[in-house]
Motif scaffolding. Sequence first.
Motif: not given
Length: 91
Positions: A26-29, A31-32, A4
């Motif tokens: 962005r929340p997903w990015n 977090t990752l 990723w």
Amino acid sequence: LACWFLYFVIGMMHADFLTATDAVARPWNATLLIAFLVAMFWHAQLGVQVVIEDYVHSHGLALTAQIAVRFVCILGALASVFAVVRIALGN
């Protein structure tokens, strides 16, 4: 996470600062990215620990080096996570 991260970095190669910060926010990015940073610093600490165990023969120096490496990795992880959180929250 490494796959990723490579995809994310390659996707941001020609992006300007605002586009890159929007992508990190962005929340997903975010977090990752935080998970990747924590795993990266943990992996680095474990790798340096093995090198110290194999090549430093003085017990006191080995213990001091282990503590220093752990401190630096924790400090680096905290600073990196703090930076991502600041970007994600818009500060």
